[in-house]
Design a protein around this motif. Structure first.
Motif, short mmCIF file in Angstrom:
data_model
loop_
_atom_site.label_atom_id
_atom_site.label_comp_id
_atom_site.label_asym_id
_atom_site.label_seq_id
_atom_site.Cartn_x
_atom_site.Cartn_y
_atom_site.Cartn_z
N ILE A 157 -57.38 -15.75 68.43
CA ILE A 157 -56.72 -14.69 67.67
C ILE A 157 -55.67 -14.01 67.75
CG2 ILE A 157 -57.70 -13.64 64.94
CD1 ILE A 157 -58.82 -16.63 65.44
N ALA A 158 -54.34 -14.54 66.36
CA ALA A 158 -53.18 -13.94 66.28
C ALA A 158 -53.47 -12.53 66.38
CB ALA A 158 -52.10 -14.28 65.97
N LYS A 159 -52.69 -11.41 66.59
CA LYS A 159 -52.60 -10.31 66.80
C LYS A 159 -51.29 -9.81 67.27
CE LYS A 159 -54.63 -7.67 68.93
NZ LYS A 159 -56.29 -6.57 69.57
N ASP A 160 -50.29 -9.12 65.63
CA ASP A 160 -48.93 -8.87 66.33
C ASP A 160 -49.32 -7.30 67.06
OD1 ASP A 160 -48.77 -10.34 64.75
OD2 ASP A 160 -48.36 -9.29 62.65
N CYS A 161 -47.72 -7.51 67.84
CA CYS A 161 -47.63 -5.90 68.31
C CYS A 161 -47.49 -4.89 67.05
CB CYS A 161 -46.48 -5.74 68.97
SG CYS A 161 -45.41 -4.10 69.83
N GLU A 162 -48.52 -3.58 67.87
CA GLU A 162 -48.49 -1.91 66.71
C GLU A 162 -47.88 -1.10 67.75
OE1 GLU A 162 -52.17 -1.23 66.44
OE2 GLU A 162 -53.03 -3.09 65.05
N THR A 163 -46.76 -0.36 66.85
CA THR A 163 -45.65 0.68 67.31
C THR A 163 -46.88 1.57 66.65
OG1 THR A 163 -44.32 0.07 65.87
CG2 THR A 163 -44.17 -0.58 68.25
N SER A 164 -46.21 2.75 67.16
CA SER A 164 -46.28 4.70 67.16
C SER A 164 -45.51 4.95 65.82
CB SER A 164 -45.71 4.93 67.64
OG SER A 164 -45.21 6.01 68.65
N GLU A 165 -45.01 6.20 65.09
CA GLU A 165 -44.21 5.91 64.07
C GLU A 165 -42.97 6.01 64.94
OE1 GLU A 165 -44.25 5.81 60.91
OE2 GLU A 165 -46.82 5.09 60.71
N SER A 167 -43.48 4.22 70.46
CA SER A 167 -43.84 3.78 72.02
C SER A 167 -45.00 2.95 71.15
CB SER A 167 -44.64 4.97 72.82
OG SER A 167 -45.94 5.03 71.61
N VAL A 168 -45.85 1.77 72.25
CA VAL A 168 -45.92 0.47 72.37
C VAL A 168 -47.81 0.81 72.11
CG1 VAL A 168 -46.95 -1.68 72.61
CG2 VAL A 168 -44.74 -1.35 73.40
N ARG A 169 -48.37 1.13 71.49
CA ARG A 169 -50.15 1.00 71.13
C ARG A 169 -51.11 -0.45 71.23
NH1 ARG A 169 -50.47 4.46 64.68
NH2 ARG A 169 -49.71 6.12 65.57
N SER A 170 -50.65 -1.21 71.29
CA SER A 170 -51.60 -2.52 71.12
C SER A 170 -50.32 -3.94 71.28
CB SER A 170 -52.08 -3.13 70.13
OG SER A 170 -51.73 -3.22 69.21
N LEU A 195 -37.92 -0.60 70.36
CA LEU A 195 -38.14 0.78 70.28
C LEU A 195 -37.26 2.07 70.73
CD1 LEU A 195 -41.01 -0.31 73.13
CD2 LEU A 195 -41.67 -0.88 70.91
N GLU A 196 -36.31 1.80 70.62
CA GLU A 196 -35.04 2.72 70.56
C GLU A 196 -34.28 2.17 68.93
OE1 GLU A 196 -32.31 5.96 72.83
OE2 GLU A 196 -33.02 3.99 74.07
N VAL A 245 -51.08 2.83 76.36
CA VAL A 245 -50.49 1.43 77.03
C VAL A 245 -49.18 1.27 77.48
CG1 VAL A 245 -50.14 -0.90 76.51
CG2 VAL A 245 -52.49 -0.27 75.85
N SER A 246 -48.60 1.97 76.30
CA SER A 246 -47.14 2.77 76.24
C SER A 246 -46.32 2.61 77.60
CB SER A 246 -46.37 2.74 75.53
OG SER A 246 -47.20 4.21 75.76
N ASP A 247 -47.37 3.57 78.43
CA ASP A 247 -46.66 3.98 79.55
C ASP A 247 -46.78 3.33 80.78
OD1 ASP A 247 -46.28 6.45 78.45
OD2 ASP A 247 -48.62 6.78 79.08
N CYS A 248 -47.76 2.13 80.53
CA CYS A 248 -47.51 1.72 81.47
C CYS A 248 -46.94 0.44 81.53
CB CYS A 248 -49.51 0.04 82.18
SG CYS A 248 -50.64 1.46 82.65
N LEU A 249 -46.69 -0.38 79.77
CA LEU A 249 -45.59 -1.20 79.83
C LEU A 249 -44.07 -0.65 80.66
CD1 LEU A 249 -45.91 -2.08 76.48
CD2 LEU A 249 -46.18 -3.73 78.21
N ARG A 250 -43.80 0.57 80.10
CA ARG A 250 -42.80 1.26 81.33
C ARG A 250 -42.37 1.37 82.45
NH1 ARG A 250 -40.22 7.43 79.31
NH2 ARG A 250 -38.75 6.94 80.05
N TRP A 251 -44.18 1.67 83.50
CA TRP A 251 -43.31 2.06 84.75
C TRP A 251 -44.58 0.46 85.27
CZ3 TRP A 251 -40.08 6.14 84.92
CH2 TRP A 251 -39.77 6.53 83.41
N ALA A 252 -45.04 0.48 85.45
CA ALA A 252 -45.88 -0.55 85.65
C ALA A 252 -45.38 -2.12 85.33
CB ALA A 252 -47.18 -0.31 85.48
N GLY A 253 -44.61 -2.83 84.56
CA GLY A 253 -44.56 -3.64 84.50
C GLY A 253 -45.11 -4.31 83.56
#
Length: 1504
Positions: free
Chosen positions: A293-301, A327-330, A342-343, A809-817
């Motif tokens: 089931i498709a789910k869009d990327c969710e970001t913070s404000e 940042s990315v929430r999901s 994101l910037e 999740v955004s921390d891992c996306l930034r630092w863990a690939g």
């Protein structure tokens, strides 16, 4: 009186604004009352309440408002056509372009707040700029398309089909041109009738597109969650048994698995649907599958905006930037929308709200020049020399050049300099020179001249002449001042006490001899006497009145017959330098007989009268002089402080005036120091003098620069410590005891508070059970009753911090690939499927490169008993592969490098300046990179094959050979045997320079160079003294007149020059025999009555710079004229000034080029190092070497990159047409980064993360079914074409187009097919093209006409229809006469056998049968006057020869007049002949030869 007429008020235009500046102005207008019929009346007759205002306030513009207002002008808008009155379009045809208008907005603005004001304000200063202007609009251009392609092939069956052909758009319609025509043409194929039993149509399976992924209905929960043992799970785990119902609500971050379906239909070749059974195939395509089931990327404000990057103002409106983040929430799941940026950055400006500090500006600064160094140049010449003692001459001095910041102090409007050095990139413009040529003076000893003769006895003080004692003095001058030596010059004045001194004396100069009568004979020579003091200055005559003043002296000019005697010679040197008891000095002078007297002339004097003697140097042999000690150092003294206010010292800044002292002694030449009274007080040297006290110069250094920046990005925890540094520059060195410079000019420290990168990691959880399509969906399809097959399984992935705490999740996306996959495919085996255990690990490898490794799996469950599962070719249970091999081979790569002297492969650290001496030539090495490959031919690190990654080879750089001259010859003797003179030496060319060696100095014609230096010959203790020449002796035996050539002799003796024995004769052997004077010389006696001339005078001097155009001259005088008329010999001679013959010039040069240090940078895959010329060679300095850059290949390192494969054809899963997928592969490859590099696939891990932009590896596509209308692929982009008017570009950018045509496959669908597509894009580098009509040759009055572009492409559209040539030729008027037809020339002609009878206007009148052809009935039958015959080219050619007397304009042709005149003369001739023959007066008539067409033409000519 009452008016019944209607009255009204009228107002004229407003007048100019008058009054005070600004808003206090007033403008007026006149108002009057008029009747309805137009005549004016009294104001009272109009209603006063309707009266318009006659005055209003206005803004009065004054000159000082100029700075407050300005015109604002917008850009011109697009050019539009000018419509006709009534709005109709232009009727006449457009030729090149149409006239149009373009507009712009013009407003008057107040500068301060940019508000709009009345235009009259700005018009007061400058006229209003035009708001519209004429422009050109190109003519409408129709769409231009290419020629049609060839027809497509028809299908081979008997079904009805179409064939088609297409064309592409070359240029789009512009400026209202006609739209594009159809790009497709179709026609029916000629298909045979289908034989009995054969289908007329074919059938294809159409596969539809997959529908949207959806969750099962809640009632299907029990079906979907059915217990399934996941026997085929690749993870090695078994699916959890039990009821797995679908949950209606999922936690965020969980993956939901649903299903999607598609339609599969059977279609006929005419596009109609048919029964599915007609398309049955095995296997039947799947109509359902599991999906996510498709789910869009969710970001913070968005976070708050950061501060503006610009914190200072440059004085312009350049903005700064500010940014914000989110940042990315999901993350996105399935086909959901990917995460956005994101910037975000935007321009910002703080101007206006607060006053900004002005931004710093930067400028170059320099330190003072360092001391001149000669060694810098000499090191270039011979690097082996390291110590240079006593160097002098040309050198180089350097200074530091650095960049500093200059700021404008806010509110003060003055510059303030911060001398801290900053990065040189901040300074604009070229940097000042960091080096210059200089000169170190070479040390030289003091050189003095010889002593002058002793002067007269003079009073020491002529103002006080008491006492009878004086001094005689002699002097010498300094020829070369001492430089760099401690010894000073010797004393320059010596004195002798004397009696009867005088202060003044007459200085006599002789005038010309004036005879008493006639031109010759005795006379008087007038003497000119000048009174001079002891300094040689002229003084009034009365000071010499005590001394006798001679006025005249007797003289004689010889007459033509007199004896001629020379002038007295100079007095010979005094025989003794001083007088003693034993010897007194004497000197003599002489004169000679030059010409003998003639008979009756004055006789020559006797020999004794030709010599004179006198005493000399009668002073004693003791002399005195002042001697001084060296000056003391400059020291402060209270006595000279008063001098500071009076003495103005130039030059270097000083700190007051000091004093220097020395001792003075009176010395006697023979016995040392004596009492000061023995030396003249007037020339006593000073014992004290003021001197400059040099200031103490303290060392000046700049402040330390800013610390270099520490990295702002975080560093890994195991990274080495990062350091920052700063430096300062010495601007002025310490001098004269000032404060010394600090030792530390460079500082380094470790960076503090560098953030350590946080450590995050992804944690993956267990895979879920394999989720299949719900049973309710699956059971509706034949053959899919069993719950098995392919499905999807999901897992949770969470983010953990370094301490295993839960993180965002955004921390891992930034630092863990990238996030590990959340979903994977799985398989639930059906009961008839073969099931296996997971593959085992590969077996270990041996060290042998030929060895292999293997892995195994085995059958499980019921599969072990099925025969089909035992087939190892279909179901292999063992996999074998070659082991990795550690054998590497190398190959040379690229070209050899330049020859590097002392370079090797070691490299200096970047930024470090090499201080060691660099050799320019000799033995070196050249390098060539190697590429290292493994056994499979894949590139690996070069260190596997070689430690350096290079092949080395010795090489030689040829050294520059300077100009080689011989050694200096020995010095010539000093030109003066005693005292100052010049000595010369020379070199000659041995070898010319090559390989950039030092050039030769300027050589003369003999390839020689000379050097001359001053010399001073010590006057020897013994010297030669000569006596006067004897009278000229003539050989009387051969010459009875005793005149002409003869010989003179003289005596020479050697005397002592010692002061105590001066003038004593000594043996000749004590004197220098090489310098013995001549004892004899030739002489001549002029014969009686012969012209007598004097000896030649000295040659005039040549200038300092030798110029052959300048002449040297010398002269002589006539002493006695000749008796007869024979002329005297020449009295002057000239010769040019030639270098190194009679003219010499000398110069010294010591110069050389200097190179800056090498830098290192990388260009592509080639390393280059360069150096720059700091000082170019000058004069005879060695030129700089030509090679300023050196190249060598980089080590060939493997480059890993992702390679995208091409898109595959559209793949239809299980059908022949319909919706499918295009896929492409993404492969990790290794290559060497060169343009022609070949790539080989390697493990994906070597390439790192997948490229995000190219992550699209599959795209939906479709394959048309038979009978479908579909679009072709896009055509190629057309060539770039500019819009041009008369061959000149109208626009800067061109256009190019491409198109898609629609294809009709079934005649039944022909009406519904439409929708061709076209795309246009701008392009650069376009061309102007012309479109011209082309025609073929006429054939039966028909020809082909087509349009062709100037590059040779045949097109449709583009050519103007109004200029299209005719395709069918018609005669005008039409050929309706019997037996006539339209010829190729477009005029009416007659058929074969008939002659054209023409009218006066050039048109055909009728066709007349040619006489004599009546019997050829076949022709008549054939022709019959009905149809025109089949024309042949020959017929047309000969038809052109028919006699036609009229031009097309109806006028007679010239030959008709000629024939008429000829006919007239023939008639006259025949009449005259007949008269002569018959002798009768009978009139004869004669007709001209038959010209049938001609006479018919005359008959038809009504004008004649």
């Amino acid at each position: 009186m009452h008016f019944t007429a209607t009255e009204m008020c009228l107002a004229c235009h407003w007048g100019r604004c008058v009054g005070d500046c600004g808003l206090g102005g007033i403008r007026s207008r006149a108002i009057w009352c008029t009747h309805a019929e137009g005549w004016t009346t009294y104001h009272a007759n109009c209603h006063q309440k309707d009266k318009p205002e006659s005055q209003r306030r206005c803004f009065k513009v004054c000159d000082w408002h100029l700075e407050l207002f300005e015109w604002e002008v917008s850009g011109w808008d697009r050019c539009g056509l000018v419509p006709f009155a009534g709005g109709e379009a232009r009727a006449e045809a457009c030729v090149t372009a149409q006239h149009g208008l373009q507009h712009r907005r013009v407003r008057c603005l107040q500068k301060l707040n940019r508000t709009v004001v009345a235009n009259e304000i700005c018009e007061y200063f400058t006229p209003q700029p035009p708001a519209e202007q004429a422009c050109l609009v190109p003519c409408p251009r129709d769409c231009v398309v290419s020629q049609f392609s060839s027809w497509s092939e028809c299908s081979t069956g008997c079904a009805k089909s179409l064939q088609h052909r297409t064309r592409a758009v070359i240029a789009p319609p512009l400026y209202g041109g006609a739209p594009c025509p159809n790009l497709t043409e179709s026609r029916a194929c000629g298909t045979p009738v289908c034989p009995l039993g054969e289908e007329e149509h074919t059938y294809s399976l159409r596969v539809g597109s997959w529908g949207e992924c959806q969750l099962p209905h809640p009632k299907d929960g029990d079906l979907a969650g059915r217990t399934m043992s996941d026997l085929g799970s690749d993870s090695g785990e078994r699916s959890t048994p039990g009821l797995q119902g679908y949950k209606p609500h999922h936690r965020p971050g969980e993956v939901e698995i649903g299903y999607q379906t598609r339609q599969v239909r059977c279609v006929r070749s005419d596009g109609k649907n048919a029964a599915l059974s007609l398309c049955v195939q095995d296997p039947v395509p799947l109509t359902f599958k599991s999906c996510v089931i498709a789910k869009d990327c969710e970001t913070s404000e968005w976070s708050a905006w950061s501060a503006c990057s610009r914190t200072c103002g440059w004085g312009d409106l350049a903005p700064g930037f500010r940014s914000r983040r989110r940042s990315v929430r999901s993350v996105a799941v399935g086909t959901g929308k990917q995460c956005p940026e994101l910037e975000e950055r935007e321009a910002c400006s703080v101007g206006g709200k607060e006053l900004l500090q002005p931004c710093p500006r930067f400028a170059w600064r320099t330190s003072e020049w360092k001391a001149c160094q000669v060694s810098l140049l000499l090191d270039q010449e011979d690097p082996r020399q390291h110590k240079h003692v006593g160097l002098c001459g040309g050198g180089v001095q350097t200074r530091e050049v650095y960049c500093v910041q200059i700021t404008m102090e806010l509110g003060m409007h003055r510059l303030k300099e911060v001398t801290r050095p900053v990065n040189g990139k901040l300074c604009l413009g070229p940097a000042p020179s960091a080096s210059q040529l200089c000169n170190l003076p070479c040390p030289s000893e003091c050189v003095v001249s010889a002593w002058s003769v002793w002067g007269p006895c003079l009073h020491e003080n002529c103002q006080d002449r008491r006492g009878g004692r004086g001094f005689r003095m002699r002097q010498r001058q300094v020829i070369v001042d001492p430089i760099g030596t401690l010894a000073d010059c010797p004393h320059l004045i010596e004195s002798i006490p004397c009696e009867d001194p005088v202060c003044y004396e007459w200085i006599i100069s002789e005038g010309i001899c004036v005879t008493e009568r006639g031109k010759c004979g005795p006379g008087n020579r007038m003497l000119k006497a000048v009174c001079k003091n002891k300094k040689g200055e002229e003084v009034p005559h009365h000071l010499c009145s005590e001394l006798p003043r001679p006025e005249v002296v007797a003289c004689e000019i010889p007459c033509a017959t007199d004896c001629v005697i020379s002038e007295w010679s100079l007095w010979s040197p005094c025989s003794h330098s001083c007088s003693s008891k034993n010897a007194e000095g004497s000197q003599s002078r002489s004169r000679f007989i030059l010409a003998l007297p003639a008979e009756g002339g004055k006789a020559c004097p006797p020999d004794r009268a030709l010599q004179e003697h006198r005493a000399c140097n009668d002073h004693p042999c003791v002399h005195f002089f002042w001697e001084t000690s060296p000056w003391s150092s400059c020291s402060e003294d209270a006595l000279v402080t008063a001098l500071n206010a009076t003495i103005n010292w130039s030059g270097e800044a000083t700190c007051g005036v000091g004093i220097q002292t020395r001792k003075v002694f009176c010395m006697k030449s023979s016995s040392g120091q004596v009492t000061p009274k023995r030396c003249p007080e007037s020339i006593r040297p000073e014992t004290a003098r003021p001197c400059l006290l040099l200031c103490k110069k303290d060392c000046i250094v700049t402040p330390f620069s800013e610390w270099t920046h520490c990295p702002t990005a975080c560093q890994p925890g195991n990274a080495t410590a990062v350091k920052q540094s700063r430096y300062r520059i010495i601007v002025q060195d310490a001098a004269n005891g000032g404060q010394a410079c600090p030792d530390t000019l460079y500082e380094e420290r470790e960076c503090e508070d560098i953030p350590v990168c946080p450590v995050y990691r992804w944690k993956t959880h267990h895979w879920s059970h394999c989720v299949l399509v719900p049973d309710s969906v699956r059971q509706g399809v034949l053959g899919h009753n069993e719950a098995c097959g392919h499905g999807l399984q999901s897992r949770a992935v969470t983010c953990l911090s370094e301490h295993d705490d839960s993180a965002d999740v955004s921390d891992c996306l930034r630092w863990a690939g990238a996030m590990p996959p959340l979903v994977q495919e799985c398989l639930v085996p059906c009961k008839d499927d073969c099931t296996f255990t997971p593959w085992s690990k590969f077996t270990a490898c041996s060290f042998d490169c030929e060895s292999t490794r293997s892995r195994r799996r085995s059958l499980t469950g019921r599969s072990r008993k099925r025969d089909k599962c035992q087939n190892t070719e279909v179901y292999p249970q063992v996999e074998t592969e070659l082991c990795p091999c550690e054998v590497f081979t190398s190959q040379p790569h690229g070209n050899w490098s330049d020859c590097i002297i002392g370079g090797g492969t070691s490299e200096p650290h970047l930024g470090m300046r090499s201080h060691r001496d660099t050799k320019e030539c000799g033995e070196g090495v050249r390098l060539r990179a190697i590429a290292c490959y493994d056994k499979t031919g894949r590139l690996v690190e070069p260190s596997r094959c070689s430690s350096s990654g290079y092949i080395e080879e010795s090489c030689t750089v040829p050294c520059p050979f300077d100009c080689k001259l011989s050694d200096w010859s020995s010095w010539s003797p000093c030109s003066s045997s005693c005292g100052p003179g010049v000595k010369v030496r020379s070199k000659w060319l041995k070898e010319k320079p090559y390989n950039g060696g030092r050039p030769c100095p300027k050589l003369d014609l003999k390839n020689q160079v000379y050097e001359a230096v001053p010399c001073d010959s010590e006057c020897n203790q013994y010297s030669w003294v000569v006596e006067p020449w004897s009278p000229c002796k003539i050989n009387s035996e051969q010459n009875s007149l005793h005149c002409g050539e003869g010989i003179q002799t003289r005596k020479v003796r050697c005397v002592s020059t010692a002061e105590d024995h001066g003038g004593e004769t000594v043996p000749n052997t004590l004197c220098n025999q090489a310098e013995i004077p001549d004892l004899t010389q030739k002489c001549s006696l002029y014969c009686p009555s012969e012209c007598a001339v004097s000896d030649w005078g000295q040659w005039s001097k040549c200038p300092q710079v030798c110029d052959p155009n300048i002449m040297q001259t010398r002269t002589r005088q006539v002493l006695r004229s000749s008796v007869n008329t024979k002329p005297c010999p020449e009295d002057s001679q000239m010769k040019p000034c030639i270098l190194n013959q009679n003219c010499f010039q000398y110069q010294y040069n010591l110069t050389g080029g200097r190179l800056g240090g090498g830098s290192r940078c990388v260009v592509g895959c080639q390393m280059v190092r360069g150096r720059s010329v700091v000082l170019r060679a000058a004069g005879e300095g060695r030129p700089c070497p030509e090679q300023l850059t050196q190249y060598r290949s980089c080590p060939v390192k493997p480059c890993y990159s992702w390679l995208l494969g091409p898109w595959s054809p559209c793949r239809i899963q299980g059908g022949q047409c319909g919706e499918g997928l295009q896929v492409r592969n993404l492969t990790c490859v290794v290559h060497d980064a060169s343009v022609s590099a070949t790539s080989k696939p390697v493990e994906n891990a070597l390439c790192g993360e997948l490229p995000s932009k190219e992550s699209v590896l599959q795209l939906p596509c479709s394959v048309p079914c038979p009978g479908d209308c579909h679009l072709t692929e896009w055509s190629e982009w057309s060539s770039c074409e500019l819009t041009c008017i008369n061959g000149r570009s109208f626009e800067t950018m061109g256009r190019q187009s491409r198109s898609r045509a629609y294809i009709i496959q079934s005649p039944e669908n022909q009406e519904s097919c439409s929708g061709q597509a076209m795309e246009t894009r701008p392009c650069s580098g376009g061309k102007c093209y012309d479109y011209l009509w082309k025609t073929s040759l006429w054939r039966d009055n028909v020809r082909t006409v087509w349009c062709q572009r100037s590059d040779g492409i045949n097109v449709t559209g583009g050519c103007a229809l109004r200029t299209k040539p005719a395709e069918v030729r018609h005669c005008s008027p039409a050929c309706r006469k019997p037996f006539s037809y339209c010829t190729q020339r477009g005029v009416c002609g007659c058929e074969r056998g008939y002659t054209e009878i023409m009218r006066s206007n050039g048109f055909l009148d009728y066709c007349m049968k040619v006489p004599g052809l009546e019997d050829k009935k076949a022709d008549v039958k054939t022709i019959a006057g009905k149809n025109k015959p089949v024309n042949s080219k020959m017929h047309d050619i000969f038809k052109g020869w028919s006699i036609q007397p009229f031009n097309p304009d109806g006028k007679l042709k010239m030959w008709v007049y000629g024939v008429s005149a000829g006919g007239f003369f023939i008639i006259v001739f025949l009449i005259f002949t007949s008269y002569l023959v018959c002798k009768k007066t009978k009139q004869h008539q004669s007709t001209p030869p038959q010209q049938k067409p001609l006479t018919l033409a005359y008959d038809g000519d009504i004008d004649m």
